[in-house]
Design a protein around this motif. Structure first.
Motif, PDB file in Angstrom:
ATOM      1  N   VAL A   1       6.612  -1.362  -9.193  1.00 60.36           N
ATOM      2  CA  VAL A   1       5.161  -1.456  -9.009  1.00 60.36           C
ATOM      3  C   VAL A   1       4.639  -2.721  -9.680  1.00 60.36           C
ATOM      4  O   VAL A   1       4.649  -2.852 -10.899  1.00 60.36           O
ATOM      5  CB  VAL A   1       4.445  -0.216  -9.577  1.00 60.36           C
TER       6      VAL A   1
ATOM      7  N   LEU B   1       7.099   7.993  -8.281  1.00 61.07           N
ATOM      8  CA  LEU B   1       7.804   6.725  -8.083  1.00 61.07           C
ATOM      9  C   LEU B   1       9.307   6.952  -7.946  1.00 61.07           C
ATOM     10  O   LEU B   1       9.984   6.236  -7.204  1.00 61.07           O
ATOM     11  CB  LEU B   1       7.505   5.785  -9.248  1.00 61.07           C
TER      12      LEU B   1
ATOM     13  N   HIS C   1       0.827  -1.205   0.000  1.00 62.83           N
ATOM     14  CA  HIS C   1       0.000   0.000   0.000  1.00 62.83           C
ATOM     15  C   HIS C   1       0.858   1.250   0.000  1.00 62.83           C
ATOM     16  O   HIS C   1       1.468   1.614   1.011  1.00 62.83           O
ATOM     17  CB  HIS C   1      -0.903   0.028   1.238  1.00 62.83           C
ATOM     18  N   HIS C   2       0.885   1.924  -1.139  1.00 63.86           N
ATOM     19  CA  HIS C   2       1.480   3.258  -1.186  1.00 63.86           C
ATOM     20  C   HIS C   2       0.758   4.057  -2.264  1.00 63.86           C
ATOM     21  O   HIS C   2      -0.069   3.542  -3.014  1.00 63.86           O
ATOM     22  CB  HIS C   2       2.989   3.199  -1.468  1.00 63.86           C
ATOM     23  N   HIS C   3       1.084   5.341  -2.336  1.00 63.10           N
ATOM     24  CA  HIS C   3       0.462   6.247  -3.300  1.00 63.10           C
ATOM     25  C   HIS C   3       1.526   7.004  -4.073  1.00 63.10           C
ATOM     26  O   HIS C   3       2.702   7.041  -3.679  1.00 63.10           O
ATOM     27  CB  HIS C   3      -0.445   7.252  -2.579  1.00 63.10           C
ATOM     28  N   VAL C   4       1.115   7.620  -5.153  1.00 63.41           N
ATOM     29  CA  VAL C   4       1.896   8.633  -5.854  1.00 63.41           C
ATOM     30  C   VAL C   4       0.912   9.683  -6.346  1.00 63.41           C
ATOM     31  O   VAL C   4      -0.256   9.376  -6.589  1.00 63.41           O
ATOM     32  CB  VAL C   4       2.701   8.066  -7.063  1.00 63.41           C
TER      33      VAL C   4
ATOM     34  N   THR D   1       5.744  -3.472  -5.060  1.00 62.71           N
ATOM     35  CA  THR D   1       4.763  -2.643  -4.362  1.00 62.71           C
ATOM     36  C   THR D   1       3.407  -2.731  -5.048  1.00 62.71           C
ATOM     37  O   THR D   1       3.293  -3.161  -6.195  1.00 62.71           O
ATOM     38  CB  THR D   1       5.178  -1.158  -4.336  1.00 62.71           C
TER      39      THR D   1
ATOM     40  N   VAL E   1      -1.791  -2.595  -9.088  1.00 56.20           N
ATOM     41  CA  VAL E   1      -2.509  -1.331  -8.980  1.00 56.20           C
ATOM     42  C   VAL E   1      -3.891  -1.598  -8.388  1.00 56.20           C
ATOM     43  O   VAL E   1      -4.627  -2.465  -8.879  1.00 56.20           O
ATOM     44  CB  VAL E   1      -2.671  -0.656 -10.361  1.00 56.20           C
TER      45      VAL E   1
ATOM     46  N   LEU F   1      -1.966   5.170 -13.267  1.00 63.23           N
ATOM     47  CA  LEU F   1      -1.295   4.231 -12.380  1.00 63.23           C
ATOM     48  C   LEU F   1      -0.944   2.937 -13.113  1.00 63.23           C
ATOM     49  O   LEU F   1       0.123   2.348 -12.885  1.00 63.23           O
ATOM     50  CB  LEU F   1      -2.169   3.942 -11.162  1.00 63.23           C
TER      51      LEU F   1
ATOM     52  N   VAL G   1       0.472   0.088  -5.775  1.00 66.21           N
ATOM     53  CA  VAL G   1       0.103   1.496  -5.714  1.00 66.21           C
ATOM     54  C   VAL G   1      -1.416   1.600  -5.675  1.00 66.21           C
ATOM     55  O   VAL G   1      -2.119   0.867  -6.368  1.00 66.21           O
ATOM     56  CB  VAL G   1       0.707   2.301  -6.897  1.00 66.21           C
TER      57      VAL G   1
END
Length: 297
Positions: free
Chosen positions: A79, A39, A11-14, A54, A82, A69, A56
């Motif tokens: 990544v 990223l 779990h991460h974001h951009v 990861t 998604v 994404l 995203v």
């Protein structure tokens, strides 16, 4: 499990504020993250921490974000998956999901999420059109990420019971009231959700539910222990919640805290939390998770 073993950050974001505003980032408390995070910013921190793959996760409920994404994930680098967004209440939700799958990087779509925490109706997940959308997500072979507040956990549990063919992934452990140093009513709602076999949970977001300036691992432990007991390691996955976590801790500190909180688990259980559960639940491609000795919202 030591930091030398591979980690999947589930779990991460951009976001790029020049491309799209993040309207939720308002006020003095969130000011430190009101800037662009790409990223390229994440990768050095993640690689240094032993992260090899990861997931995203969407941040805004606009159709344009998910294709972006997916394009980010298309090259097959860090990544591996998604979790995107589509309108669950749209009559053509199944077609919309198929269209996303057909885009560049579409094979990396592993889940769908909606900002349920922002819905004023505590039973939004139980609306007939939402349930129809959730069944379409299940039919597409995707998971559904739940971002809910504690008072919305009962509806989440009922939705999971009504759509047993869908895996519901609880983000941020259901946002427990860490800063208030209480587990009520969060713990009861969490355990009711965990009692359903088609639910899993992310060990993520706890630092930002604590006091941002003075949290300790001891502050987080009652909540992590409840989650571990309720879901078990095979239904628990680590997530950094970067860059939101930066409000309270840097990437390495978040991962170190997660290692400490799971220190009582056995080696195979820790492997599940830090890689195996995310790989299984999200169907992440095996080549995306490699021995780090051979690699560098």
């Amino acid at each position: 499990m030591g930091p030398s073993l591979p980690v999947v950050d589930a779990h991460h974001h951009v976001w790029d504020l020049e491309a799209r505003d993040q309207e939720w980032i308002t006020g003095e408390e969130l000011a430190p993250i009101r800037r662009t995070f790409t990223l390229a910013h994440l990768e050095p921190e993640a690689r240094a921490a032993g992260v090899v793959a990861t997931v995203v996760v969407q941040t805004v409920t606009v159709a344009e974000e998910t294709p972006e994404l997916l394009a980010l994930a298309a090259p097959g680098g860090l990544v591996a998956g998604v979790v995107g967004w589509t309108d669950l209440m749209a009559p053509d939700v199944a077609d919309a999901l198929a269209a996303l799958r057909g885009l560049p990087g579409g094979s990396r779509l592993v889940g769908i999420r909606h900002q349920v925490q922002g819905e004023p109706d505590p039973e939004w997940l139980l609306r007939p059109d939402v349930l129809r959308g959730l069944r379409a997500v299940a039919a597409a072979g995707l998971a559904y990420d739940l971002v809910v507040l504690p008072h919305q956990l009962p509806a989440a549990a009922r939705a999971a019971a009504l759509v047993p063919g869908l895996t519901f992934v609880l983000d941020h452990a259901g946002k427990p009231p860490v800063a208030r140093r209480t587990t009520h009513p969060w713990a009861g709602g969490l355990r009711a959700l965990a009692a359903l076999p088609n639910t899993v949970c992310k060990l993520s977001g706890l630092v930002t539910e604590a006091d941002h300036r003075s949290w300790t691992v001891a502050d987080l432990r009652p909540y992590a222990d409840t989650v571990i007991d309720a879901f078990g390691p095979d239904r628990l996955m680590f997530g950094s919640d970067w860059p939101v976590c930066r409000l309270a801790a840097d990437y390495a500190d978040v991962l170190d805290a997660a290692h400490e909180l799971t220190g009582g688990l056995g080696p195979s259980e820790r492997r599940a939390v830090f890689a195996g559960t995310a790989r299984r639940v999200y169907g992440l491609r095996e080549p995306a998770v490699r021995d780090p000795g051979h690699t560098s919202r």
